[in-house]
Scaffold this motif. Structure first.
Motif, PDB file in Angstrom:
ATOM      1  N   LEU A   1      21.078  94.940  43.463  1.00  0.00           N
ATOM      2  CA  LEU A   1      21.057  93.496  43.277  1.00  0.00           C
ATOM      3  C   LEU A   1      20.752  93.128  41.832  1.00  0.00           C
ATOM      4  CD1 LEU A   1      20.966  90.551  44.258  1.00  0.00           C
ATOM      5  CD2 LEU A   1      18.575  90.936  44.925  1.00  0.00           C
ATOM      6  N   SER A   2      19.722  93.712  41.252  1.00  0.00           N
ATOM      7  CA  SER A   2      19.304  93.381  39.895  1.00  0.00           C
ATOM      8  C   SER A   2      20.345  93.809  38.869  1.00  0.00           C
ATOM      9  CB  SER A   2      17.959  94.037  39.574  1.00  0.00           C
ATOM     10  OG  SER A   2      16.955  93.575  40.449  1.00  0.00           O
ATOM     11  N   PHE A   3      20.953  94.960  39.106  1.00  0.00           N
ATOM     12  CA  PHE A   3      21.981  95.448  38.184  1.00  0.00           C
ATOM     13  C   PHE A   3      23.173  94.491  38.124  1.00  0.00           C
ATOM     14  CE2 PHE A   3      25.783  98.157  37.383  1.00  0.00           C
ATOM     15  CZ  PHE A   3      25.454  98.579  36.102  1.00  0.00           C
ATOM     16  N   VAL A   4      23.683  94.087  39.286  1.00  0.00           N
ATOM     17  CA  VAL A   4      24.827  93.173  39.326  1.00  0.00           C
ATOM     18  C   VAL A   4      24.450  91.813  38.762  1.00  0.00           C
ATOM     19  CG1 VAL A   4      26.416  91.950  40.859  1.00  0.00           C
ATOM     20  CG2 VAL A   4      25.938  94.365  41.245  1.00  0.00           C
ATOM     21  N   TYR A   5      23.280  91.310  39.134  1.00  0.00           N
ATOM     22  CA  TYR A   5      22.833  89.990  38.684  1.00  0.00           C
ATOM     23  C   TYR A   5      22.638  89.973  37.169  1.00  0.00           C
ATOM     24  CZ  TYR A   5      19.981  85.716  38.577  1.00  0.00           C
ATOM     25  OH  TYR A   5      19.479  84.472  38.302  1.00  0.00           O
ATOM     26  N   TYR A   6      21.976  91.000  36.654  1.00  0.00           N
ATOM     27  CA  TYR A   6      21.719  91.053  35.217  1.00  0.00           C
ATOM     28  C   TYR A   6      23.022  91.169  34.431  1.00  0.00           C
ATOM     29  CZ  TYR A   6      19.682  92.434  30.752  1.00  0.00           C
ATOM     30  OH  TYR A   6      19.338  92.495  29.419  1.00  0.00           O
ATOM     31  N   CYS A   7      23.904  92.068  34.869  1.00  0.00           N
ATOM     32  CA  CYS A   7      25.160  92.283  34.143  1.00  0.00           C
ATOM     33  C   CYS A   7      26.137  91.123  34.297  1.00  0.00           C
ATOM     34  CB  CYS A   7      25.817  93.580  34.613  1.00  0.00           C
ATOM     35  SG  CYS A   7      24.910  95.065  34.124  1.00  0.00           S
ATOM     36  N   SER A   8      25.864  90.226  35.236  1.00  0.00           N
ATOM     37  CA  SER A   8      26.697  89.029  35.386  1.00  0.00           C
ATOM     38  C   SER A   8      26.363  87.959  34.357  1.00  0.00           C
ATOM     39  CB  SER A   8      26.551  88.445  36.797  1.00  0.00           C
ATOM     40  OG  SER A   8      27.086  89.323  37.761  1.00  0.00           O
ATOM     41  N   PHE A   9      25.237  88.120  33.668  1.00  0.00           N
ATOM     42  CA  PHE A   9      24.836  87.115  32.677  1.00  0.00           C
ATOM     43  C   PHE A   9      24.429  87.711  31.331  1.00  0.00           C
ATOM     44  CE2 PHE A   9      24.201  85.020  36.757  1.00  0.00           C
ATOM     45  CZ  PHE A   9      24.764  83.769  36.527  1.00  0.00           C
ATOM     46  N   GLU A  10      24.038  88.984  31.309  1.00  0.00           N
ATOM     47  CA  GLU A  10      23.560  89.581  30.056  1.00  0.00           C
ATOM     48  C   GLU A  10      24.253  90.905  29.742  1.00  0.00           C
ATOM     49  OE1 GLU A  10      21.641  88.199  27.868  1.00  0.00           O
ATOM     50  OE2 GLU A  10      21.254  86.412  29.078  1.00  0.00           O
ATOM     51  N   ASN A  11      25.470  91.065  30.232  1.00  0.00           N
ATOM     52  CA  ASN A  11      26.211  92.292  29.942  1.00  0.00           C
ATOM     53  C   ASN A  11      26.534  92.353  28.441  1.00  0.00           C
ATOM     54  OD1 ASN A  11      27.860  94.668  30.847  1.00  0.00           O
ATOM     55  ND2 ASN A  11      29.479  93.441  29.922  1.00  0.00           N
ATOM     56  N   SER A  12      26.310  93.498  27.851  1.00  0.00           N
ATOM     57  CA  SER A  12      26.539  93.662  26.414  1.00  0.00           C
ATOM     58  C   SER A  12      27.720  94.593  26.189  1.00  0.00           C
ATOM     59  CB  SER A  12      25.282  94.222  25.733  1.00  0.00           C
ATOM     60  OG  SER A  12      25.424  94.226  24.335  1.00  0.00           O
ATOM     61  N   THR A  13      28.833  94.021  25.734  1.00  0.00           N
ATOM     62  CA  THR A  13      30.050  94.793  25.546  1.00  0.00           C
ATOM     63  C   THR A  13      30.051  95.547  24.224  1.00  0.00           C
ATOM     64  OG1 THR A  13      31.188  93.049  26.770  1.00  0.00           O
ATOM     65  CG2 THR A  13      32.567  94.650  25.645  1.00  0.00           C
ATOM     66  N   PHE A  14      29.343  95.012  23.236  1.00  0.00           N
ATOM     67  CA  PHE A  14      29.277  95.635  21.910  1.00  0.00           C
ATOM     68  C   PHE A  14      27.805  95.834  21.534  1.00  0.00           C
ATOM     69  CE2 PHE A  14      33.027  92.946  22.214  1.00  0.00           C
ATOM     70  CZ  PHE A  14      34.049  93.840  21.921  1.00  0.00           C
ATOM     71  N   PRO A  15      27.132  96.789  22.170  1.00  0.00           N
ATOM     72  CA  PRO A  15      25.681  96.920  21.995  1.00  0.00           C
ATOM     73  C   PRO A  15      25.243  97.582  20.690  1.00  0.00           C
ATOM     74  CG  PRO A  15      26.467  98.593  23.500  1.00  0.00           C
ATOM     75  CD  PRO A  15      27.646  97.725  23.186  1.00  0.00           C
ATOM     76  N   LEU A  16      26.128  98.329  20.044  1.00  0.00           N
ATOM     77  CA  LEU A  16      25.752  98.999  18.797  1.00  0.00           C
ATOM     78  C   LEU A  16      25.735  97.971  17.668  1.00  0.00           C
ATOM     79  CD1 LEU A  16      27.795 102.298  19.165  1.00  0.00           C
ATOM     80  CD2 LEU A  16      25.313 102.070  19.225  1.00  0.00           C
ATOM     81  N   ILE A  17      24.550  97.651  17.192  1.00  0.00           N
ATOM     82  CA  ILE A  17      24.384  96.560  16.241  1.00  0.00           C
ATOM     83  C   ILE A  17      25.168  96.790  14.946  1.00  0.00           C
ATOM     84  CG2 ILE A  17      22.707  95.279  14.845  1.00  0.00           C
ATOM     85  CD1 ILE A  17      22.548  94.718  17.844  1.00  0.00           C
ATOM     86  N   HIS A  18      25.094  97.980  14.399  1.00  0.00           N
ATOM     87  CA  HIS A  18      25.750  98.263  13.126  1.00  0.00           C
ATOM     88  C   HIS A  18      27.147  98.859  13.293  1.00  0.00           C
ATOM     89  CE1 HIS A  18      21.438  98.483  11.349  1.00  0.00           C
ATOM     90  NE2 HIS A  18      21.901  97.245  11.393  1.00  0.00           N
ATOM     91  N   ASP A  19      27.630  98.875  14.521  1.00  0.00           N
ATOM     92  CA  ASP A  19      28.997  99.302  14.805  1.00  0.00           C
ATOM     93  C   ASP A  19      29.591  98.337  15.826  1.00  0.00           C
ATOM     94  OD1 ASP A  19      31.352 100.662  14.935  1.00  0.00           O
ATOM     95  OD2 ASP A  19      30.582 102.372  16.063  1.00  0.00           O
ATOM     96  N   PRO A  20      29.793  97.082  15.419  1.00  0.00           N
ATOM     97  CA  PRO A  20      30.133  96.027  16.374  1.00  0.00           C
ATOM     98  C   PRO A  20      31.506  96.159  17.019  1.00  0.00           C
ATOM     99  CG  PRO A  20      30.327  95.226  14.124  1.00  0.00           C
ATOM    100  CD  PRO A  20      29.708  96.587  14.043  1.00  0.00           C
ATOM    101  N   ASP A  21      32.355  97.048  16.524  1.00  0.00           N
ATOM    102  CA  ASP A  21      33.687  97.219  17.106  1.00  0.00           C
ATOM    103  C   ASP A  21      33.717  98.282  18.200  1.00  0.00           C
ATOM    104  OD1 ASP A  21      34.585  95.297  15.362  1.00  0.00           O
ATOM    105  OD2 ASP A  21      35.325  96.731  13.872  1.00  0.00           O
ATOM    106  N   ASN A  22      32.577  98.909  18.478  1.00  0.00           N
ATOM    107  CA  ASN A  22      32.500  99.970  19.482  1.00  0.00           C
ATOM    108  C   ASN A  22      32.369  99.340  20.868  1.00  0.00           C
ATOM    109  OD1 ASN A  22      31.814 102.273  21.060  1.00  0.00           O
ATOM    110  ND2 ASN A  22      31.087 103.282  19.211  1.00  0.00           N
TER     111      ASN A  22
END
Length: 474
Positions: free
Chosen positions: A409-430
């Motif tokens: 439940l928490s995984f689906v709920y969290y990723c429905s609003f805070e999913n991070s597609t580009f999490p590498l801060i200094h490599d934003p195209d990854n």
């Protein structure tokens, strides 16, 4: 065949392999590594050899209803146009998605396969990853740095500005890298679900299990508090509500029906909202000549605020507009030819691909097209129905049930609003794809682990256990 018959008696080997697979995928060194897909496929093949004959008498129709939607979704997102250049990787992803779901289902066919073993393997591995990363973050940034630096968050790196309050150190591969707090907090949120287990474990009778679950959960909670990331704790409220109700409140049939109808209505509202959002986005492609629906929505402050003028819908609309083009029906094109460029502006498509909508459902549209939304809704509804059966008829201990269910439940709920597609801060195209993440594969295993084949058969087993004087955990 004689060799396969011999393998049937070696359940402990399979259990060991599955536990190792889950532990490695849960740790996963914080990143996406296709070695874990290969590992899951290898273990899955062995599992088929062990368990192929244990599905005799299985309700095949129920099993297919449970697995086919995920199979179709895996086809779309694995072989969509966005990753069309990575054929081998796409095949590995397709196989892994279905095999990890099957591993969870097949694990139930082995009587010595205990849910506690599963939860310990997953929990300890994730806790180790988070603890190592947390310790490195304390050294680099100090305690409560998100709050301490909120007034002066900007720093320079390679002549570009970055916000220190949105990043943290996390173990990726064998290096610590600056990662999005939204991404790393996913692991901590999952760990926090282990804190619900002590509500169902007697401290006097089982101190060891009590403290192990508590310790795993505290790693996640301490991680979020020492950043701090209170927003992530907000996403644990539904899980907390489920745990409290399951522990202290006995719902009658009427209350259960109300909850079911309310959630069904919520699913219908979501589908209707998405339909309006899609046609509004499509109708707004030509800003000078919008469609009638788009004009009607824009003409009223309330509807315009809901569908257009807010920070949540803005990136979603960017993605949905591109999804309307026929070339993107099976995922956004990543390779351009003259026929495509004559209809699509490269800049608009590139913006859509590199826009983080923060909703994994919308991100999947980039990979598999607009049909993925409908499949995701169908999978969530079917999963809810199955989990209700699991909570009602499974003989798993209550603390095992609640941790598994609240994690999903928490995984689906969290990723429905805070999913991070580009999490590498200094490599934003990854690009970090949702279903190419080993953590998602672990959640697919847990989803399969909750599978209940036939609700009519399970209560009979419970009644037999009651008749024999055994303890039944429901």
């Amino acid at each position: 065949m004689k060799f396969l018959d011999k393998l049937k008696n070696q359940d402990s080997l399979l259990i060991f392999l599955v536990m190792e697979c889950l532990a490695l995928c849960s740790f996963a060194l914080g990143g996406i590594n296709y070695i874990f897909y290969g590992l899951g496929i290898f273990v899955g093949i062995i599992t088929i050899a062990f368990s192929y004959n244990r599905f005799k008498g299985e309700n095949l129709k129920t099993l297919l209803i449970f697995m086919v939607p995920m199979f179709l979704l895996s086809l779309l997102i694995s072989f969509g146009k966005l990753f069309s250049a990575s054929i081998l990787e796409n095949i590995l992803v397709f196989l892994s998605i279905n095999i990890f779901l099957f591993l969870g289902i097949a694990s139930r066919k082995f009587k010595d396969f205990k849910p506690d073993l599963v939860l310990m393997a997953i929990g300890v591995s994730i806790a180790l990853l988070v603890f190592i990363s947390m310790f490195a973050t304390w050294i680099e940034y100090g305690f409560f740095y998100v709050e301490r630096f909120k007034d002066t968050p900007i720093y320079y790196y390679n002549a570009e500005t970055f916000d220190v309050t949105k990043e943290t150190l996390f173990l990726v591969g064998f290096k610590f890298k600056e990662m999005s707090i939204d991404y790393t907090s996913t692991f901590a949120v999952i760990l926090c679900c282990y804190l619900f287990a002590p509500l169902f474990i007697s401290f006097k009778e089982d101190k060891r299990r009590f403290f192990v679950y508590l310790a795993i959960g505290l790693v996640g909670l301490i991680y979020l508090l020492t950043l701090p990331n209170f927003k992530a704790l907000f996403f644990l409220i539904p899980a907390l509500a489920v745990a409290v109700i399951y522990r202290f409140i006995k719902l009658n049939d009427t209350a259960n029906d109300i909850i079911n109808y309310a959630l069904l209505a919520l699913a219908v509202v979501f589908v209707v909202f998405f339909i309006f959002a899609f046609f509004n986005a499509v109708g707004s492609i030509d800003e000078m000549n919008p469609s009638k629906l788009a004009s009607a929505i824009q003409s009223h402050y309330f509807t315009d605020r809901i569908f257009n003028s807010n920070r949540i819908m803005h990136p979603i609309n960017i993605v949905l507009r591109q999804a309307a083009y026929k070339y993107n029906f099976f995922g956004f094109v990543s390779q351009f030819d003259n026929s495509v460029l004559s209809y699509l502006a490269f800049e608009d498509l590139e913006e859509a691909i590199f826009t983080n909508s923060k909703m994994f459902e919308i991100e999947l549209v980039k990979e598999g097209g607009i049909l993925t939304i409908l499949l995701i809704v169908g999978i969530i509804v079917l999963s809810y129905i199955n989990i209700r059966k699991y909570m009602k008829v499974s003989n798993d201990a209550k603390h095992e049930k609640i941790v598994i269910v609240t994690m999903l439940l928490s995984f689906v709920y969290y990723c429905s609003f805070e999913n991070s597609t580009f999490p590498l801060i200094h490599d934003p195209d990854n690009y970090y794809s949702f279903f190419r993440n080993p953590l998602t594969l672990v959640m697919l295993f847990l989803l399969g682990f909750t599978y209940v084949s036939n609700i009519k058969e399970a209560p009979q087993k419970v009644e037999e256990k009651v008749a024999s004087g055994g303890e039944v955990n429901i």
